[in-house]
Design an enzyme around this catalytic site. Structure first.
Site, mmCIF file in Angstrom:
data_model
loop_
_atom_site.group_PDB
_atom_site.id
_atom_site.type_symbol
_atom_site.label_atom_id
_atom_site.label_comp_id
_atom_site.label_asym_id
_atom_site.label_seq_id
_atom_site.Cartn_x
_atom_site.Cartn_y
_atom_site.Cartn_z
ATOM 1 N N LYS A 1 0.881 -1.321 -0.059
ATOM 2 C CA LYS A 1 0.113 -0.027 -0.015
ATOM 3 C C LYS A 1 0.836 1.121 0.035
ATOM 4 C CE LYS A 1 -2.643 -1.735 3.567
ATOM 5 N NZ LYS A 1 -2.326 -3.096 3.511
ATOM 6 N N THR A 2 2.020 1.495 0.843
ATOM 7 C CA THR A 2 2.906 2.424 0.963
ATOM 8 C C THR A 2 3.508 2.680 -0.302
ATOM 9 O OG1 THR A 2 3.001 1.864 3.239
ATOM 10 C CG2 THR A 2 4.482 3.763 2.404
ATOM 11 N N ASP B 1 -0.844 5.858 7.012
ATOM 12 C CA ASP B 1 -1.057 4.460 7.271
ATOM 13 C C ASP B 1 -1.899 4.398 8.569
ATOM 14 O OD1 ASP B 1 -0.488 1.988 6.521
ATOM 15 O OD2 ASP B 1 1.520 1.817 7.354
ATOM 16 N N THR C 1 -5.705 -1.910 7.345
ATOM 17 C CA THR C 1 -5.810 -3.302 7.273
ATOM 18 C C THR C 1 -7.334 -3.659 7.816
ATOM 19 O OG1 THR C 1 -4.868 -3.438 9.356
ATOM 20 C CG2 THR C 1 -3.365 -3.761 7.658
ATOM 21 N N ARG D 1 6.196 -8.732 1.045
ATOM 22 C CA ARG D 1 7.074 -8.026 2.298
ATOM 23 C C ARG D 1 7.562 -9.569 2.820
ATOM 24 N NH1 ARG D 1 4.156 -4.970 6.762
ATOM 25 N NH2 ARG D 1 4.638 -3.285 5.395
#
Ligand code: ADE
Length: 354
Positions: free
Chosen positions: A82-83, A127, A176, A235
């Site tokens: 997302k980032t 975030d 999330t 990740r």
């Protein structure tokens, strides 16, 4: 806080030079590593193809209109990019991005300060936006909708409200837990997108790209072996490639092939589903201590000595998606597939086969 960089910049990042001999604090190291391998363009960003296409259109339209992008909300499990996507959007729009997270915006002056520092067209990325407190949310509403801040000065009878205009900016929120966002905040996002888990093929590509940046030799089979155990999450794939590369270097000649990848992942206790010892501990606790469930998340967290938020945000999304865990109104249940995966015969006969 700017993360704007050219794709070629990656070649210049020398992780070892930045982090010599003494191992830095793990979280910090992970963040540096993550930043150094983040793709900066849609061409190098692998996966999420439907979302990428939709975003390209949105960006093109905003550019044609010469207006900032509508506010965007990305939701989905952690580690899916997302980032990174927010950084790609900023790069594509040719604007700066300021990155923060809701827990860092505790006091009104935190959010006011960051809003007032924005310049026209810039992107503010928040975030974990579901964790924003009420006061910060109230400040954000007029800022998002009409681009102004209402500030009060003085006390009781002498109180005055100052209306401060803000430049037109784009807020990109990431969460999330879209369900935990308040209705009024969610309604202020013009565009809402969900990020999906990655396929094995997409993760193989991510792994090969990262291996290239780290100058690690990897075969196609080696990349696929790591991808298979990466829980659909780049990740995790990127973390595993580092660990597997250490193993390949110490025990072999440094090249990662399928056999070495599998050996290294076995040593790391990552099983063929990609579950680690925490995931397996969670499922085992449900089966052995709570008769397969249902059991509440707080009870489980206490039994495991884990933070309930970590279990909910980090472990559960993949266990649910893999069909190993069920969420019911009365708590979590282990599925028949979880019993089979952990070597139990079935949900009534809790005898471990191993
Ligand atoms: N690293 C992390 N996420 C990635 C992605 N989506 N594409 C390429 N590299 C990545």
């Amino acid at each position: 806080m700017s993360i704007i960089a050219d794709d070629n910049d990656y070649k210049k990042v020398d992780i070892n030079a930045k982090n010599p001999v003494i191992k830095p604090e793990a979280a910090e190291y992970d963040r540096n590593f993550e930043n150094s391998i983040r793709p900066k363009s849609f061409d190098t960003y692998i996966g999420q193809s439907a979302l990428k296409e939709a975003l390209k259109i949105t960006i093109e339209a905003a550019k044609k209109r010469e207006k900032p992008l509508d506010h965007l909300l990305f939701y989905g499990p952690p580690g899916l990019g997302k980032t990174t996507l927010a950084g790609v959007i900023a790069e594509q729009m040719g604007v700066e991005i300021k990155i923060t997270s809701a827990p860092a915006l505790e006091r009104p002056r935190d959010i006011i300060g960051i809003l007032m520092s924005l310049k026209g067209g810039e992107i503010l990325f928040i975030d974990e936006i579901h964790r924003l407190n009420k006061v910060a949310e109230e400040i954000l509403y007029p800022a998002m909708e009409d681009f102004y801040l209402d500030m009060t000065t003085g006390k009781s009878q002498t109180v005055k409200t100052l209306r401060i205009p803000l430049p037109k900016f784009t807020l990109i929120g990431a969460t999330t837990k879209a369900g935990e966002l308040s209705g009024p905040l969610r309604d202020r996002f013009g565009i809402i997108h969900r990020l999906e888990f990655y396929t094995e093929e997409e993760l193989s590509q991510v792994i090969k790209r990262t291996a290239g940046i780290l100058e690690v030799e990897i075969t196609d089979d080696g990349a696929r072996a790591i991808a298979r155990r990466s829980r659909g999450t780049p990740r995790i794939a990127n973390r595993l490639i580092k660990r597997v590369s250490d193993y390949a270097l110490v025990k072999f000649d440094g090249t990662i092939n399928e056999k070495i990848a599998n050996l290294a992942l076995d040593v790391l206790s990552i099983d063929e589903y990609g579950l680690d010892s925490t995931d397996r501990g969670l499922l085992t606790a449900i089966i052995e201590k709570y008769d397969g469930g249902p059991v509440g998340i707080e009870t489980l967290a206490a039994a495991l000595g884990e933070d309930s938020r970590t279990l909910e945000d980090v472990c559960e999304p993949f266990l649910l998606q893999a069909g190993l865990l069920q969420r019911t109104p009365r708590g979590r249940k282990a599925t028949p597939a979880a019993y089979r995966h952990l070597g139990y015969r079935n949900s009534t006969e809790q005898q471990n086969l191993f």
